[in-house]
Design a protein around this motif. Sequence first.
Motif, PDB file in Angstrom:
ATOM      1  N   VAL A 201       0.722  -1.311   0.082  1.00 18.62           N
ATOM      2  CA  VAL A 201      -0.008   0.061  -0.116  1.00 18.62           C
ATOM      3  C   VAL A 201       0.778   1.137  -0.074  1.00 18.62           C
ATOM      4  CG1 VAL A 201      -1.950  -1.118   1.273  1.00 18.62           C
ATOM      5  CG2 VAL A 201      -0.181   0.103   2.358  1.00 18.62           C
ATOM      6  N   GLU A 202       2.064   1.030  -0.310  1.00 14.84           N
ATOM      7  CA  GLU A 202       3.110   2.274  -0.209  1.00 14.84           C
ATOM      8  C   GLU A 202       2.524   3.476  -0.828  1.00 14.84           C
ATOM      9  OE1 GLU A 202       7.866   3.218  -0.470  1.00 14.84           O
ATOM     10  OE2 GLU A 202       7.166   1.282  -1.003  1.00 14.84           O
ATOM     11  N   GLU A 203       1.992   3.484  -2.018  1.00 12.72           N
ATOM     12  CA  GLU A 203       1.730   4.605  -2.755  1.00 12.72           C
ATOM     13  C   GLU A 203       0.049   4.912  -2.569  1.00 12.72           C
ATOM     14  OE1 GLU A 203       3.526   4.118  -6.826  1.00 12.72           O
ATOM     15  OE2 GLU A 203       5.250   4.200  -6.088  1.00 12.72           O
ATOM     16  N   PHE A 204      -0.334   4.523  -1.808  1.00 14.34           N
ATOM     17  CA  PHE A 204      -1.837   4.773  -1.716  1.00 14.34           C
ATOM     18  C   PHE A 204      -2.563   5.688  -0.666  1.00 14.34           C
ATOM     19  CE2 PHE A 204      -1.106   1.147  -4.238  1.00 14.34           C
ATOM     20  CZ  PHE A 204      -2.168   1.206  -5.296  1.00 14.34           C
ATOM     21  N   ASP A 205      -3.898   5.617  -0.434  1.00 15.44           N
ATOM     22  CA  ASP A 205      -4.291   6.827   0.508  1.00 15.44           C
ATOM     23  C   ASP A 205      -3.936   6.684   2.054  1.00 15.44           C
ATOM     24  OD1 ASP A 205      -5.216   7.870  -2.057  1.00 15.44           O
ATOM     25  OD2 ASP A 205      -7.264   6.615  -1.654  1.00 15.44           O
ATOM     26  N   PRO A 206      -3.889   7.664   2.439  1.00 12.13           N
ATOM     27  CA  PRO A 206      -3.727   7.683   3.876  1.00 12.13           C
ATOM     28  C   PRO A 206      -5.083   6.881   4.641  1.00 12.13           C
ATOM     29  CG  PRO A 206      -3.266   9.651   3.422  1.00 12.13           C
ATOM     30  CD  PRO A 206      -3.828   9.140   2.169  1.00 12.13           C
ATOM     31  N   THR A 275     -17.479 -17.724  -3.968  1.00  8.82           N
ATOM     32  CA  THR A 275     -16.795 -18.067  -5.371  1.00  8.82           C
ATOM     33  C   THR A 275     -16.753 -17.018  -6.267  1.00  8.82           C
ATOM     34  OG1 THR A 275     -18.939 -18.752  -6.190  1.00  8.82           O
ATOM     35  CG2 THR A 275     -17.701 -20.461  -5.046  1.00  8.82           C
ATOM     36  N   SER A 276     -17.458 -16.061  -6.282  1.00  8.39           N
ATOM     37  CA  SER A 276     -17.857 -15.123  -7.318  1.00  8.39           C
ATOM     38  C   SER A 276     -16.460 -13.961  -7.152  1.00  8.39           C
ATOM     39  CB  SER A 276     -18.993 -14.340  -7.259  1.00  8.39           C
ATOM     40  OG  SER A 276     -19.876 -15.388  -7.654  1.00  8.39           O
ATOM     41  N   GLY A 277     -16.002 -13.699  -5.982  1.00  9.77           N
ATOM     42  CA  GLY A 277     -14.991 -12.753  -5.834  1.00  9.77           C
ATOM     43  C   GLY A 277     -15.929 -11.501  -5.830  1.00  9.77           C
ATOM     44  N   GLY A 278     -14.981 -10.213  -5.550  1.00 13.49           N
ATOM     45  CA  GLY A 278     -15.496  -8.970  -5.833  1.00 13.49           C
ATOM     46  C   GLY A 278     -14.383  -7.768  -5.295  1.00 13.49           C
ATOM     47  N   GLU A 279     -15.129  -6.767  -4.890  1.00  9.04           N
ATOM     48  CA  GLU A 279     -14.680  -5.516  -4.576  1.00  9.04           C
ATOM     49  C   GLU A 279     -14.062  -5.569  -3.124  1.00  9.04           C
ATOM     50  OE1 GLU A 279     -16.197  -1.874  -5.062  1.00  9.04           O
ATOM     51  OE2 GLU A 279     -18.319  -2.343  -3.921  1.00  9.04           O
ATOM     52  N   GLY A 280     -13.166  -4.665  -2.817  1.00 12.17           N
ATOM     53  CA  GLY A 280     -12.686  -4.763  -1.541  1.00 12.17           C
ATOM     54  C   GLY A 280     -11.492  -3.498  -1.375  1.00 12.17           C
ATOM     55  N   MET A 281     -11.115  -3.622   0.082  1.00 12.35           N
ATOM     56  CA  MET A 281      -9.910  -2.679   0.563  1.00 12.35           C
ATOM     57  C   MET A 281      -8.754  -3.461   1.129  1.00 12.35           C
ATOM     58  SD  MET A 281     -10.067   0.399  -0.721  1.00 12.35           S
ATOM     59  CE  MET A 281      -9.010   1.216   0.501  1.00 12.35           C
ATOM     60  N   LEU A 282      -7.549  -3.044   1.191  1.00  8.21           N
ATOM     61  CA  LEU A 282      -6.499  -3.719   2.016  1.00  8.21           C
ATOM     62  C   LEU A 282      -6.031  -2.524   2.480  1.00  8.21           C
ATOM     63  CD1 LEU A 282      -4.499  -5.660   2.627  1.00  8.21           C
ATOM     64  CD2 LEU A 282      -3.187  -5.359   0.581  1.00  8.21           C
ATOM     65  N   PHE A 283      -5.907  -2.593   3.961  1.00  6.54           N
ATOM     66  CA  PHE A 283      -5.308  -1.580   4.657  1.00  6.54           C
ATOM     67  C   PHE A 283      -4.004  -2.095   5.357  1.00  6.54           C
ATOM     68  CE2 PHE A 283      -9.937  -0.783   4.535  1.00  6.54           C
ATOM     69  CZ  PHE A 283      -9.704   0.602   4.217  1.00  6.54           C
ATOM     70  N   ARG A 285      -0.264  -0.496   7.395  1.00  7.00           N
ATOM     71  CA  ARG A 285       0.592   0.682   7.619  1.00  7.00           C
ATOM     72  C   ARG A 285       0.313   1.997   7.453  1.00  7.00           C
ATOM     73  NH1 ARG A 285       3.972   0.791   3.379  1.00  7.00           N
ATOM     74  NH2 ARG A 285       5.541   2.026   4.368  1.00  7.00           N
ATOM     75  N   GLY A 286      -1.268   2.239   8.092  1.00 10.56           N
ATOM     76  CA  GLY A 286      -1.973   3.300   7.818  1.00 10.56           C
ATOM     77  C   GLY A 286      -2.259   3.913   6.488  1.00 10.56           C
ATOM     78  N   LEU A 287      -2.081   3.040   5.627  1.00 13.52           N
ATOM     79  CA  LEU A 287      -2.614   3.258   4.280  1.00 13.52           C
ATOM     80  C   LEU A 287      -3.550   2.138   3.683  1.00 13.52           C
ATOM     81  CD1 LEU A 287       1.019   3.715   2.725  1.00 13.52           C
ATOM     82  CD2 LEU A 287      -0.431   5.760   3.561  1.00 13.52           C
ATOM     83  N   GLY A 288      -4.348   2.441   2.667  1.00 11.63           N
ATOM     84  CA  GLY A 288      -5.375   1.673   2.154  1.00 11.63           C
ATOM     85  C   GLY A 288      -5.233   1.872   0.670  1.00 11.63           C
TER      86      GLY A 288
END
Length: 333
Positions: A201-206, A275-283, A285-288
């Motif tokens: 997540v180094e270059e992503f949002d706070p 089985t279908s998968g989908g959207e999400g977020m990974l957080f 080091r204080g970033l997402g």
Amino acid sequence: MNRRIWTRIGFMLILAVSMVACTSVEEPPSVPDEVREKEEKGTHPYTGELWEGELPTPVMVMVNNQKQARPQSGLHQADWIMEVLAEGEITRLAAFYFRDYDGKVGPVRSLRPYYLDLAEGSGAVVAHAGGSPAAMALLQERNWPHVDGIHRGRASFQRDGSRKAPHNLYTTVGKIRKAGSNGPMETREMNPLLFDPQGAVEEFDPASRIEIRFHRLYEAGFDWDQTEKRYFRRTQGELQRDRESGEVLGVENVIVIRASHRVLDTAGRREVDWTSGGEGMLFQRGLGRPIRWENRDGWLLPVSEDDDVLPLVPGKTWVNVIPDEGTWSYGDY
């Protein structure tokens, strides 16, 4: 041979010896202690942390998350937590223990088929207190190793008299391992889990604060602690602590994924699409960062837009599974 030649040879020998004596020998670069330790011990395939010796059998405990069951015991030592809605518009927690832990865990609640599916990736022994008819049938169909706290496995559980049933049944990881398996974890070909101290997540949002809404009646969240380098868990606005130690539940990785839920009956039992998968977020080091998720070899994993599995930070992981109408938000606030 004349004297002049012998003198020249002697001078050259003395010069060569002097040059060798004066030349410093370079020592090989030192290896940092943590790198040397990692090379000697290796890493745990499910946590990315240093590990030495045989891997214990994984254990998955079904943990109650109703208000009467909080604060729970032993969640602060779980390596993975999978949180999914159950009946009553409240979540239930599938707490995975990949290392040794001898403390109390619980309160233990009943099993549903979609929670049993979550054990596929690690092959964990499942600790539960009964289950829906479909879940109990599935245990038999798959011949899955399990320990049932209200049927044949009662000896591995105990009731806490300070709480009312069904919010007072507890066990330990050691008792479940002893009752439900015959030794160390079997070697499993399992490639998708990746770990990197820098994460993905180094270059992503706070994202110092995360808000998750499973249902209009139930919300959770996480707060980044820069000193501890962990996300600390909130449930219904309050920090979630271990009942015995008072320790706030903290993890290195927070994953939020959206999966379709369907209510099956008047009791509110659900079916969840793994089985279908989908959207999400990974957080981390204080970033997402936005992700897709996929079920790979029984693990629900964060995947990039290029279909690459994204690395986790070594340590603990909390996966929050929200329905289609669920929401999340994050930022520095």
